[in-house]
Scaffold this active site. Structure first.
Site, PDB file in Angstrom:
ATOM      1  N   ASN A  16      28.458  26.442  11.841  1.00  0.00           N
ATOM      2  CA  ASN A  16      29.555  27.171  11.195  1.00  0.00           C
ATOM      3  C   ASN A  16      30.188  26.244  10.159  1.00  0.00           C
ATOM      4  O   ASN A  16      30.953  25.348  10.501  1.00  0.00           O
ATOM      5  CB  ASN A  16      30.584  27.597  12.247  1.00  0.00           C
ATOM      6  CG  ASN A  16      31.787  28.284  11.632  1.00  0.00           C
ATOM      7  OD1 ASN A  16      31.748  28.689  10.465  1.00  0.00           O
ATOM      8  ND2 ASN A  16      32.857  28.421  12.403  1.00  0.00           N
ATOM      9  N   LYS A  18      32.342  27.013   8.028  1.00  0.00           N
ATOM     10  CA  LYS A  18      33.713  27.463   7.720  1.00  0.00           C
ATOM     11  C   LYS A  18      33.910  27.534   6.198  1.00  0.00           C
ATOM     12  O   LYS A  18      33.002  27.931   5.497  1.00  0.00           O
ATOM     13  CB  LYS A  18      34.748  26.547   8.371  1.00  0.00           C
ATOM     14  CG  LYS A  18      34.486  26.339   9.847  1.00  0.00           C
ATOM     15  CD  LYS A  18      35.664  25.713  10.505  1.00  0.00           C
ATOM     16  CE  LYS A  18      35.284  25.253  11.897  1.00  0.00           C
ATOM     17  NZ  LYS A  18      36.432  25.034  12.733  1.00  0.00           N
ATOM     18  N   HIS A 103      35.616  34.882  15.762  1.00  0.00           N
ATOM     19  CA  HIS A 103      35.874  33.433  15.851  1.00  0.00           C
ATOM     20  C   HIS A 103      37.372  33.209  16.077  1.00  0.00           C
ATOM     21  O   HIS A 103      38.201  33.973  15.568  1.00  0.00           O
ATOM     22  CB  HIS A 103      35.406  32.735  14.565  1.00  0.00           C
ATOM     23  CG  HIS A 103      35.437  31.256  14.668  1.00  0.00           C
ATOM     24  ND1 HIS A 103      36.586  30.530  14.447  1.00  0.00           N
ATOM     25  CD2 HIS A 103      34.476  30.353  15.008  1.00  0.00           C
ATOM     26  CE1 HIS A 103      36.326  29.241  14.638  1.00  0.00           C
ATOM     27  NE2 HIS A 103      35.048  29.111  14.973  1.00  0.00           N
ATOM     28  N   GLU A 105      39.450  31.328  14.807  1.00  0.00           N
ATOM     29  CA  GLU A 105      40.270  31.206  13.589  1.00  0.00           C
ATOM     30  C   GLU A 105      40.532  32.577  12.965  1.00  0.00           C
ATOM     31  O   GLU A 105      41.487  32.737  12.204  1.00  0.00           O
ATOM     32  CB  GLU A 105      39.597  30.235  12.597  1.00  0.00           C
ATOM     33  CG  GLU A 105      39.773  28.805  13.085  1.00  0.00           C
ATOM     34  CD  GLU A 105      38.719  27.826  12.605  1.00  0.00           C
ATOM     35  OE1 GLU A 105      37.943  28.173  11.694  1.00  0.00           O
ATOM     36  OE2 GLU A 105      38.649  26.710  13.155  1.00  0.00           O
ATOM     37  N   GLU A 173      33.948  29.302  23.210  1.00  0.00           N
ATOM     38  CA  GLU A 173      34.573  28.190  22.473  1.00  0.00           C
ATOM     39  C   GLU A 173      36.024  28.041  22.933  1.00  0.00           C
ATOM     40  O   GLU A 173      36.903  28.753  22.430  1.00  0.00           O
ATOM     41  CB  GLU A 173      34.590  28.483  20.976  1.00  0.00           C
ATOM     42  CG  GLU A 173      33.247  28.527  20.322  1.00  0.00           C
ATOM     43  CD  GLU A 173      33.361  28.209  18.824  1.00  0.00           C
ATOM     44  OE1 GLU A 173      32.753  27.232  18.401  1.00  0.00           O
ATOM     45  OE2 GLU A 173      34.088  28.925  18.106  1.00  0.00           O
ATOM     46  N   GLY A 179      37.780  21.727  16.671  1.00  0.00           N
ATOM     47  CA  GLY A 179      38.448  21.161  15.489  1.00  0.00           C
ATOM     48  C   GLY A 179      38.781  19.691  15.593  1.00  0.00           C
ATOM     49  O   GLY A 179      38.561  19.033  16.622  1.00  0.00           O
ATOM     50  N   SER A 220      33.747  20.709  19.283  1.00  0.00           N
ATOM     51  CA  SER A 220      33.539  19.263  19.146  1.00  0.00           C
ATOM     52  C   SER A 220      32.159  18.794  19.624  1.00  0.00           C
ATOM     53  O   SER A 220      32.045  17.751  20.274  1.00  0.00           O
ATOM     54  CB  SER A 220      34.644  18.497  19.874  1.00  0.00           C
ATOM     55  OG  SER A 220      35.894  18.821  19.303  1.00  0.00           O
TER      56      SER A 220
HETATM   57  C1  PEP Z   1      33.933  25.989  15.355  1.00  0.00           C
HETATM   58  O1  PEP Z   1      34.773  26.052  14.455  1.00  0.00           O
HETATM   59  O2  PEP Z   1      33.321  27.003  15.717  1.00  0.00           O
HETATM   60  C2  PEP Z   1      33.684  24.697  16.003  1.00  0.00           C
HETATM   61  C3  PEP Z   1      32.975  24.655  17.088  1.00  0.00           C
HETATM   62  O3  PEP Z   1      34.244  23.591  15.381  1.00  0.00           O
HETATM   63  P1  PEP Z   1      34.046  22.039  15.785  1.00  0.00           P
HETATM   64  O4  PEP Z   1      32.599  21.841  16.161  1.00  0.00           O
HETATM   65  O5  PEP Z   1      34.414  21.315  14.565  1.00  0.00           O
HETATM   66  O6  PEP Z   1      34.973  21.774  16.943  1.00  0.00           O
END
Ligand code: PEP
Length: 258
Positions: A16, A18, A103, A105, A173, A179, A220
Site C-alpha cells: 500500500n 498510500k 482501510h 485511514e 490491521e 504507521g 509495521s
Molecule cells: C498500512 O497503511 O496499511 C500499513 C500497514 O502501514 P505500515 O506498514 O506503514 O504500518
C-alpha cells in the site's frame, strides 16, 4: 466451491503506497527496482497498490505476471455524478485485480461498514478481489475491541452471500500498529486474532468456506518480522505500508518469504 482468486498454497503480499511518492518519475524508479528483485512467484502473489495516477502508467508498460496491481480504494457506485471518484469499471480497465476496501485511514474520515459493504459488492461484480481491512483503534482492557472487530466483519459482509464470499480477502490491521513510530503486533497475539476472525467467519459462512478465506496481517511489517508474523501468526499474507516504498526492504520481505 468456485475457484478462489489466489490459491491457499501461495502467500499474498500487498504493498500500500498510500499517497506516495510525489512524482511519477519516483514511482517508476521504485517499481523498476522492485521488478528486478528475485523472489519465488510460485509461492507469492505480489500486489502493488500505487496512487491511481501512477497505476495506469506503471501497468501499461509492465508485461510480466510476477507483480499484480491494486487500487487503494474505489467508489461504491458507477454514477457519473461522483466528482473525484474512481469506479470499479475504471479499475477493471486499468488491469487492477485487487482493491483495498475500508482501510483504517478511510474509516477515520468517515467511511462506514455500510459503504464498505457496497464497495465489496461492486468489486465482486467486476471480478476484482476486494481486500476488506478491519482492525481496532486500541485494545480496551475489557475486550470491547473484539466486539468492534466482529461488528466490522458482520456489517461489511452483510450483503455478500456464501456463493460469492470466496473471492474476498480479509486484512487484519490493528490501527495501533499501523504507521510511523509503531511496532508490529506480537505474532502469538496475532495467531489468537486469526482464530477469533475465523470463528466469526465460520458462524457466518460455515467451516468449509470460512477456513478457505485468506487472512492477511498489516501494521509495521518489515524484512525482519515478516516471516515470523506469517508463520507464528498463521496468516496467508501481509499488507505492507511504509516498507513497500523501499524496494530493497520490500524485495527482502519477498525474498525471505520465498
Ligand atoms: C498500512 O497503511 O496499511 C500499513 C500497514 O502501514 P505500515 O506498514 O506503514 O504500518
Amino acid at each position: 466451491m468456485k475457484k478462489r482468486a489466489f490459491p491457499k498454497t501461495k502467500k499474498l503480499i500487498v504493498a500500500n503506497w498510500k499517497m506516495n511518492p510525489e512524482s511519477f518519475k519516483e514511482a517508476k524508479k521504485i517499481f523498476d527496482l522492485l521488478r528486478k528483485k528475485k523472489f519465488n512467484a510460485n509461492k507469492i502473489v505480489t500486489v502493488i497498490c500505487p496512487p491511481y495516477l501512477f497505476e495506469n502508467e506503471l501497468a501499461k508498460s509492465y508485461r510480466s505476471n510476477k507483480i499484480k496491481f491494486g487500487f487503494q480504494d474505489v467508489h461504491f457506485e458507477n454514477d457519473e455524478k461522483s466528482t473525484g471518484e474512481i469506479s470499479t469499471e475504471m479499475a477493471k480497465n486499468s488491469k487492477v485485480e485487487y482493491v483495498l476496501v475500508g482501510h483504517s485511514e478511510r474509516r477515520q474520515i468517515g467511511e462506514t461498514n455500510e459503504v464498505i459493504s457496497k464497495k465489496i459488492k461492486k468489486c465482486l461484480d467486476e471480478k476484482i478481489t476486494p481486500i476488506l481491512c478491519i482492525g481496532e483503534d486500541e485494545r480496551h482492557e475489557n475486550g470491547d475491541y473484539l466486539n468492534l472487530i466482529k461488528e466490522q466483519i458482520i456489517e461489511s459482509l452483510s450483503d455478500i452471500p456464501k456463493t460469492r464470499v470466496h473471492d474476498v480477502v480479509i486484512a487484519y490491521e490493528p490501527v495501533w500498529a499501523v504507521g510511523k513510530g509503531k511496532n508490529s503486533m506480537d505474532s502469538h497475539e496475532l495467531h489468537q486474532m486469526t482464530i477469533f476472525i475465523k470463528k466469526i467467519l465460520v458462524s457466518l459462512y460455515g467451516k468449509k468456506i470460512a477456513m478457505e478465506l485468506p487472512i492477511l496481517y498489516g501494521g509495521s511489517v518489515d524484512a525482519d518480522n515478516a516471516l515470523e508474523l506469517i508463520k507464528q501468526g498463521q496468516v496467508d499474507g501481509l499488507l505492507v505500508g511504509r516498507s513497500s516504498l523501499n524496494s530493497h526492504v520490500f524485495g527482502d520481505i519477498l525474498k525471505n518469504l520465498s
